[in-house]
Scaffold this motif. Structure first.
Motif, PDB file in Angstrom:
ATOM      1  N   ILE A  59       0.789  -1.339  -0.084  1.00 41.45           N
ATOM      2  CA  ILE A  59      -0.027   0.021   0.137  1.00 41.45           C
ATOM      3  C   ILE A  59       0.945   1.266  -0.051  1.00 41.45           C
ATOM      4  CG2 ILE A  59      -1.944  -1.029   0.978  1.00 41.45           C
ATOM      5  CD1 ILE A  59      -0.918   0.345   3.700  1.00 41.45           C
ATOM      6  N   ASN A  60       0.196   2.536  -0.343  1.00 35.77           N
ATOM      7  CA  ASN A  60       1.127   3.722  -0.222  1.00 35.77           C
ATOM      8  C   ASN A  60       1.708   3.848   1.092  1.00 35.77           C
ATOM      9  OD1 ASN A  60      -1.676   4.591  -1.994  1.00 35.77           O
ATOM     10  ND2 ASN A  60       0.120   4.856  -3.019  1.00 35.77           N
ATOM     11  N   GLY A  61       3.081   4.303   0.932  1.00 38.88           N
ATOM     12  CA  GLY A  61       3.753   4.426   2.276  1.00 38.88           C
ATOM     13  C   GLY A  61       4.365   3.342   2.902  1.00 38.88           C
ATOM     14  N   ALA A  62       4.204   2.342   2.174  1.00 38.30           N
ATOM     15  CA  ALA A  62       4.567   0.749   2.849  1.00 38.30           C
ATOM     16  C   ALA A  62       6.239   0.974   2.863  1.00 38.30           C
ATOM     17  CB  ALA A  62       3.997  -0.347   2.042  1.00 38.30           C
ATOM     18  N   GLY A  63       7.025   1.832   2.001  1.00 34.62           N
ATOM     19  CA  GLY A  63       8.320   1.913   1.986  1.00 34.62           C
ATOM     20  C   GLY A  63       9.021   1.043   0.725  1.00 34.62           C
ATOM     21  N   LYS A  64       8.169   1.117  -0.430  1.00 32.72           N
ATOM     22  CA  LYS A  64       8.490   0.460  -1.579  1.00 32.72           C
ATOM     23  C   LYS A  64       9.668   1.301  -2.216  1.00 32.72           C
ATOM     24  CE  LYS A  64       4.321   0.527  -3.348  1.00 32.72           C
ATOM     25  NZ  LYS A  64       3.584   1.202  -2.338  1.00 32.72           N
ATOM     26  N   THR A  65       9.458   2.653  -2.382  1.00 30.22           N
ATOM     27  CA  THR A  65      10.288   3.732  -3.017  1.00 30.22           C
ATOM     28  C   THR A  65      11.665   3.740  -2.028  1.00 30.22           C
ATOM     29  OG1 THR A  65       8.607   4.755  -3.820  1.00 30.22           O
ATOM     30  CG2 THR A  65      10.381   6.034  -3.536  1.00 30.22           C
ATOM     31  N   THR A  66      11.390   3.451  -0.783  1.00 27.38           N
ATOM     32  CA  THR A  66      12.716   3.962   0.115  1.00 27.38           C
ATOM     33  C   THR A  66      13.524   2.482  -0.167  1.00 27.38           C
ATOM     34  OG1 THR A  66      11.025   4.630   1.689  1.00 27.38           O
ATOM     35  CG2 THR A  66      13.223   3.819   2.547  1.00 27.38           C
ATOM     36  N   THR A  67      12.850   1.331  -0.447  1.00 29.55           N
ATOM     37  CA  THR A  67      13.588   0.001  -0.554  1.00 29.55           C
ATOM     38  C   THR A  67      14.605   0.585  -1.884  1.00 29.55           C
ATOM     39  OG1 THR A  67      11.853  -1.192   0.320  1.00 29.55           O
ATOM     40  CG2 THR A  67      13.466  -2.325  -1.131  1.00 29.55           C
ATOM     41  N   PRO A  73      13.656   6.046 -11.484  1.00 30.63           N
ATOM     42  CA  PRO A  73      12.964   6.710 -10.373  1.00 30.63           C
ATOM     43  C   PRO A  73      11.754   6.888 -10.291  1.00 30.63           C
ATOM     44  CG  PRO A  73      14.452   8.358 -11.285  1.00 30.63           C
ATOM     45  CD  PRO A  73      14.420   7.135 -12.132  1.00 30.63           C
ATOM     46  N   GLU A  74      11.232   7.112  -9.001  1.00 30.84           N
ATOM     47  CA  GLU A  74       9.894   7.367  -8.774  1.00 30.84           C
ATOM     48  C   GLU A  74       9.505   8.917  -9.527  1.00 30.84           C
ATOM     49  OE1 GLU A  74       8.311   8.086  -4.875  1.00 30.84           O
ATOM     50  OE2 GLU A  74       6.383   6.884  -5.379  1.00 30.84           O
ATOM     51  N   GLY A  75       8.477   9.043 -10.163  1.00 32.07           N
ATOM     52  CA  GLY A  75       8.221  10.355 -10.827  1.00 32.07           C
ATOM     53  C   GLY A  75       9.057  10.561 -11.834  1.00 32.07           C
ATOM     54  N   GLU A  96       4.714  -1.764  -8.228  1.00 30.93           N
ATOM     55  CA  GLU A  96       3.650  -1.834  -8.748  1.00 30.93           C
ATOM     56  C   GLU A  96       2.522  -1.696  -7.863  1.00 30.93           C
ATOM     57  OE1 GLU A  96       3.554  -0.591 -12.545  1.00 30.93           O
ATOM     58  OE2 GLU A  96       1.729  -1.035 -11.358  1.00 30.93           O
ATOM     59  N   GLN A  97       1.403  -1.010  -8.478  1.00 32.62           N
ATOM     60  CA  GLN A  97       0.272  -1.019  -7.749  1.00 32.62           C
ATOM     61  C   GLN A  97      -0.803  -1.839  -8.826  1.00 32.62           C
ATOM     62  OE1 GLN A  97       0.255   0.277  -4.676  1.00 32.62           O
ATOM     63  NE2 GLN A  97       1.138   2.180  -4.726  1.00 32.62           N
ATOM     64  N   ASN A  98      -0.379  -2.020 -10.028  1.00 33.34           N
ATOM     65  CA  ASN A  98      -1.345  -2.679 -10.825  1.00 33.34           C
ATOM     66  C   ASN A  98      -1.547  -4.175 -10.945  1.00 33.34           C
ATOM     67  OD1 ASN A  98      -2.710  -3.218 -13.307  1.00 33.34           O
ATOM     68  ND2 ASN A  98      -1.950  -1.484 -14.318  1.00 33.34           N
TER      69      ASN A  98
HETATM   70  N1  LIG Z   1      11.773  12.351   2.065  1.00 33.09           N
HETATM   71  C1  LIG Z   1      11.251  11.915   3.188  1.00 33.09           C
HETATM   72  N2  LIG Z   1      11.306  12.534   4.227  1.00 33.09           N
HETATM   73  C2  LIG Z   1      10.325  12.003   5.229  1.00 33.09           C
HETATM   74  N3  LIG Z   1       9.700  10.994   5.189  1.00 33.09           N
HETATM   75  C3  LIG Z   1       9.467  10.423   4.077  1.00 33.09           C
HETATM   76  C4  LIG Z   1      10.237  10.858   2.873  1.00 33.09           C
HETATM   77  N4  LIG Z   1      10.018   9.988   1.797  1.00 33.09           N
HETATM   78  C5  LIG Z   1       9.124   9.021   2.183  1.00 33.09           C
HETATM   79  N5  LIG Z   1       8.889   9.109   3.561  1.00 33.09           N
HETATM   80  C6  LIG Z   1       7.964   8.458   4.349  1.00 33.09           C
HETATM   81  O1  LIG Z   1       8.362   7.103   4.364  1.00 33.09           O
HETATM   82  C7  LIG Z   1       7.388   6.216   4.207  1.00 33.09           C
HETATM   83  C8  LIG Z   1       7.560   5.312   3.110  1.00 33.09           C
HETATM   84  O2  LIG Z   1       7.635   5.936   1.948  1.00 33.09           O
HETATM   85  P1  LIG Z   1       7.902   5.390   0.396  1.00 33.09           P
HETATM   86  O3  LIG Z   1       7.832   6.403  -0.539  1.00 33.09           O
HETATM   87  O4  LIG Z   1       8.928   4.322   0.698  1.00 33.09           O
HETATM   88  O5  LIG Z   1       6.463   4.711   0.371  1.00 33.09           O
HETATM   89  P2  LIG Z   1       6.092   3.873  -0.991  1.00 33.09           P
HETATM   90  O6  LIG Z   1       5.647   2.584  -0.383  1.00 33.09           O
HETATM   91  O7  LIG Z   1       6.757   4.173  -2.060  1.00 33.09           O
HETATM   92  O8  LIG Z   1       4.518   4.469  -1.088  1.00 33.09           O
HETATM   93  P3  LIG Z   1       3.838   5.077  -2.713  1.00 33.09           P
HETATM   94  O9  LIG Z   1       3.123   3.923  -3.097  1.00 33.09           O
HETATM   95  O10 LIG Z   1       2.808   6.011  -2.197  1.00 33.09           O
HETATM   96  O11 LIG Z   1       4.896   5.415  -3.715  1.00 33.09           O
HETATM   97  C9  LIG Z   1       6.162   7.102   3.989  1.00 33.09           C
HETATM   98  O12 LIG Z   1       5.417   6.958   5.407  1.00 33.09           O
HETATM   99  C10 LIG Z   1       6.673   8.490   3.858  1.00 33.09           C
HETATM  100  O13 LIG Z   1       5.869   9.595   4.474  1.00 33.09           O
END
Ligand SMILES: Nc1ncnc2c1ncn2[C@@H]1O[C@H](COP(=O)(O)OP(=O)(O)OP(=O)(O)O)[C@@H](O)[C@H]1O
Ligand SMILES: [Mg+2]
Lengths: 314, 232, 365
Positions: free
Chosen positions: B37-45, B84-86, B191-193
């Motif tokens: 789900i959104n905010g799970a941390g995928k982009t962070t990973t 990258p995202e975006g 992916e979300q799809n």
């Molecule tokens: N630059 C940042 N500074 C502070 N918190 C961040 C930053 N980037 C992401 N977060 C937080 O880290 C968590 C994980 O974010 P992330 O972008 O990894 O989610 P995601 O799984 O990619 O979500 P989405 O599907 O919406 O892209 C979220 O709670 C977000 O608010």
């Protein structure tokens, strides 16, 4: 009256301010190029840009004349030493100060660059004092050319230091343009400025490119200072920052649209010529007439055509 | 040995922890999909793998050697490319210049690689002289993927392959990713799809910074429960 | 998780008690007051320097209005300060106004020029506006301040103090009083509706106008207040040296003003006050500071003289660079706990300026 002399008299009323304006304007244009480079690369207004030039000119003159611990060396070597100084100052500014202000507001970064300029000015004052001005030798002697207004009745044209510096300036500008537009490093600078994250992700070392940008800016500043020095006469600490080149360089850069290299150079030339004529023709009752006219030009540009008179991004 | 191994990875932003001990691995030649789900941390990973974010602890290994702690440009040089995202194309440069910059670390066969990318995305060839900032969203996505391919990566990370694309275009992008994988590149897609699942070998599901499912994509596809939870 | 496993350290209740004990606080306050008063009693030389320091404090507060409260950088403050000095001197000497009204004319001159610039600021923002302020200050510096009719053909405009204020120590206490008044008004300003409006505008102009704040009016007000205080400082400086000299108000001085505000800590009143005093007295301080003197004596020949003369400028610039690179909060960040304690709070870090610095140099983690 011979055509020769008519030319000479027309030359001295119209041409003298023109050639003076072009010489000054070329210096402003060089300063403007450095300002535009750093603005494009990181949206930074570099208030130390002209001071890179002062410091470099001092190093060059020290080598030319063998002042203090500096050995006397041939002119080309002295100039190279000046250019290296400029590059080094740009590099150190970036490494020691600018990188640490990565997330700071832009006004803070501006203050930091102004601080670098003040630091260099005071350093020059400590090292050189202000009581013994250093005169930069004029290579090539006085020029004589009718249109430029210095022709005596039966002189013939002589290629002098004005022409030498103009040619040198053009060569440097062409060289830097080639470096910027013909090598991949120019592309990298633009890439970092447009999308720093993506630039890193495609493999560009963002940190070294940023340093390279500042080195280039420092070298451009050095060229401006070394070109300006022979026309300045006695060099005093901060002569590039406090006596016009910095501010007129900024105005030139903005007239050119702040993101355009050709615009910046032409803008600098324009400021040089306009202030030269203003200085000549403003009534003596208005002190600082040239500055007031140029200030009005800047205000007019920003209010009426904020994208610059020439502006599009190149 | 797996191509990519992530072991007990912890990282976050400032003092805020996001990844809380993440472990998974991807074998060479696979297509893995990372869901959550959104905010799970995928982009962070994926950003942490690409070097955009420092790991606080844990390890990231690529071809057996550690890449955590490397700068992004060094990670690319090792053979890991990120979309990258975006999208983040270079807006004031042409499509072709964007692609050429993608080849910053591997300049040997730029022509050939560009032709390959044009092969995957003929649209990019039609638009090669256009400024990237003026491309449509879908075209920018193609360009971002193409640019990443220009470094001839062994592992391609794609963050949100289909975001903002029409269902038809999303399918096209998935098919291209499948072809890229067939041509020998290992792929990790965020992916979300759900439409991506048929193209994937391995599925990973993330929740609050940890992996909650790691198995064959078919298993996820078969399980209505999981599908409903993560793909809606 | 290991990093957050640290148990909270047991709270020492006796420390809280001590913090509420006012004795030491009064002591420190008394010390500050004693030093400030002593400057006036240490002889004409000290008093003269004290006057300059007081004027710099007012300039610092003026810059703080524009930089700290509205987020705009002014690189042309030598223009406002100089205009205040010029018109105060002119109206005292040529018009024959007494000290007070002449000072008011100086204030009005600073405000008028700032209002002019304020109208430009409505159209132009950010770095461009900073450049405009620079060019504006420069234009005043090279034209108005050199105008023969205003400056005795460039020789300078006398600004004699009335006989009652002729003694430097008396003039110092007058300046001190005015400075304290400005500080109090500045404090009232930050607590007022206008002060809150400034901060809202600084943080986001569109949000501000959505709240119904008249952005145009408040921006102009900020410029006028800023120019008026700068003009006041200029008037005090003119009467301090008993003449206006156009060559004293240079671009370099404008940069020094910005330096002292940033080193002090943008947005913080106490920080700016300390920073301004520091820069006003840097030369005098270093001239009597033994490590600095002996350092300059080590240097050979001319270098030693130069170092004594220009070393303080070098150190000032270095202070700025170190502040920005290492401690972006400036002096304010260092003295914040002390200030908080002096006001009766705990000895912890607290902000005495306006809330979070949107444009302040402390805006990074
Ligand atoms: N630059 C940042 N500074 C502070 N918190 C961040 C930053 N980037 C992401 N977060 C937080 O880290 C968590 C994980 O974010 P992330 O972008 O990894 O989610 P995601 O799984 O990619 O979500 P989405 O599907 O919406 O892209 C979220 O709670 C977000 O608010
Ligand atoms: Mg994401």
């Amino acid at each position: 009256m011979s055509a020769h002399l008519v030319l000479a008299s027309v030359g001295s009323t119209v041409g003298t301010p023109l050639v003076g304006g072009i010489v000054n304007g070329a210096v402003y244009g060089l300063v403007a190029l450095g300002i535009v480079l750093l603005y494009k690369a990181g949206r930074i207004f570099n208030f130390a840009q002209a001071e890179f030039g002062t410091a470099s000119a001092f190093v060059t003159v020290a080598f030319l004349q063998g002042i203090g611990p500096f050995p006397k060396v041939p002119a080309p070597l002295a100039v190279v030493a000046g250019l290296i100084t400029g590059g080094l100052l740009g590099f150190l500014s970036e490494r020691l100060i600018i990188t640490r202000l990565f997330r700071a507001p832009r006004a803070t970064v501006l203050v930091a660059t102004a601080g670098i300029a003040l630091f260099l000015i005071s350093l020059e004052a400590v090292l050189l004092g202000v009581s013994t001005p250093h005169v930069f030798p004029r290579v090539g002697g006085q020029s004589h050319f009718a249109l430029f207004g210095t022709l005596q009745s039966n002189d013939s044209y002589k290629f002098g230091y004005t022409e030498i510096t103009m040619v040198a300036t053009l060569l440097v500008v062409a060289g830097l343009a080639a470096l910027f537009f013909r090598t991949r490093y120019g592309m990298a600078i633009l890439a970092v400025s447009q999308e720093p994250t993506a630039a890193g992700v495609v493999g560009i070392n963002v940190r070294s490119i940023s340093a390279l940008t500042w080195v280039l800016a420092g070298v451009l500043g050095a060229v401006a200072g070394i070109v300006n020095a022979p026309f300045t006469g006695a060099l005093t600490p901060g002569f590039m920052t406090l006596n016009g080149p910095l501010i007129n360089g900024f105005i030139g850069a903005i007239l050119g649209g702040i993101t355009s290299f050709p615009g910046a150079f032409v803008g600098g030339l324009l400021v040089g010529v306009v202030s030269s004529y203003a200085g000549q023709y403003m009534p003596a009752a208005v002190p600082g007439g040239a500055t007031v006219v140029v200030a009005a030009l800047l205000l007019f540009t920003l209010l009426v055509r904020p994208t610059g008179l020439l502006g599009q991004e190149v | 040995m797996s191509l990519l191994e992530v072991e007990d990875l912890r990282t976050g932003y400032g003092l805020l922890p996001v990844l809380q001990g993440l472990s998974f691995s991807i074998d060479e030649g696979q297509t893995a999909v990372l869901l959550g789900i959104n905010g799970a941390g995928k982009t962070t990973t994926v950003n942490a793998i690409a070097g955009l974010l420092r790991a606080w602890s844990g390890q990231i290994r690529f071809e057996g050697s550690r890449i955590d702690g490397l700068e992004p440009w060094d990670v690319v040089a090792r053979g890991v490319a990120l979309v990258p995202e975006g999208r983040r194309v270079f807006p004031a440069m042409t499509v072709r210049a964007n692609l050429e910059l993608g080849a910053w670390t591997s300049r040997a066969q730029v022509r050939k690689t560009i032709d390959e990318v044009y092969g995957y995305f003929p649209r990019l060839q039609e638009r090669s002289g256009q400024l990237a900032g003026t491309l449509s969203g879908g075209e920018q996505q193609m360009l971002a993927i193409g640019r990443a391919l220009m470094s001839r990566p062994r592992l391609l990370l794609v963050d949100e392959a289909s975001l903002g694309l029409s269902p038809l275009l999303a399918q096209t992008v998935f098919q291209v990713i499948d072809r890229i994988n067939d041509d020998g590149t290992t792929v990790l897609v965020v992916e979300q799809n759900a439409g991506v699942l048929p193209y994937a070998d391995q599925a990973l599901v993330m929740e609050k910074g940890t992996i909650t499912f790691d198995g064959p994509a078919t298993a996820l596809e078969g399980s209505d429960e999981l599908r409903r939870t993560y793909l809606g | 998780m290991a990093t957050e496993a640290l148990p909270a350290v047991a709270e020492p209740p006796d420390l809280g008690e001590a913090a509420r004990f006012w004795g030491p606080r009064y002591g420190v306050w008394a010390l500050i007051v004693a030093v400030v008063v002593a400057v006036g009693l240490l002889g004409p030389n000290a008093a003269q320097h004290g006057v300059v320091a007081a004027a710099y404090v007012i300039v610092g507060l003026s810059l703080n209005i524009i930089l700290g409260y509205t987020g705009q950088l002014s690189l042309g403050h030598q223009g406002f300060v100089g205009a205040g000095a010029l018109f105060a001197a002119y109206s005292a000497t040529k018009v024959g106004l007494p000290f007070g009204p002449a000072l008011v004319i100086g204030v009005a001159a600073g405000a008028a020029f700032a209002l002019l610039l304020g109208f430009v600021a409505l159209r132009i923002r950010g770095l461009y506006l900073a450049l405009i302020t620079l060019v504006f200050g420069l234009a005043l510096q090279v034209s108005l301040f050199q105008a023969p009719s205003l400056t005795n053909g460039g020789a300078g405009q006398p600004a004699n103090r009335p006989s009652s204020l002729l003694a430097p120590d008396r003039y110092y206490f007058v300046c001190l009083g005015i400075t304290l008044l400005v500080m109090y008004l500045d404090y009232r300003l930050t607590k007022s509706k206008a002060g809150r409006a400034f901060i809202t505008i600084r943080d986001d102009e569109r949000v501000a106008s959505a709240f119904g704040i008249n952005v145009t009016a408040y921006k102009l007000l900020a410029f006028v207040l800023c120019g008026a205080t700068a003009g006041l400082a200029g008037g005090l400086l003119a009467f301090a040296s008993q003449q206006f000299n156009g060559n004293s108000y240079t671009f370099q001085l404008a940069l020094t003003f910005v330096l002292m505000t940033v080193v002090g800590g943008v947005g913080s009143r106490s920080g700016v006050v300390v920073g301004s005093v520091l820069f006003a007295l840097l030369h005098d301080f270093l001239a009597t500071f033994h490590p600095f003197i002996s350092l300059t004596h080590v240097l050979p020949g001319q270098l030693s003289t130069n170092a004594q003369q220009f070393g303080p400028d070098l150190i000032g610039a270095l202070l700025l660079l170190v502040t920005l690179a290492v401690n972006p909060g400036g002096i304010h960040a260092g003295i914040a706990p002390l200030m908080s304690w002096l006001r009766g709070g705990d000895f912890t870090r607290a902000d005495d300026g306006p809330a979070s610095h949107g444009e302040g140099p402390s805006g990074r983690p």
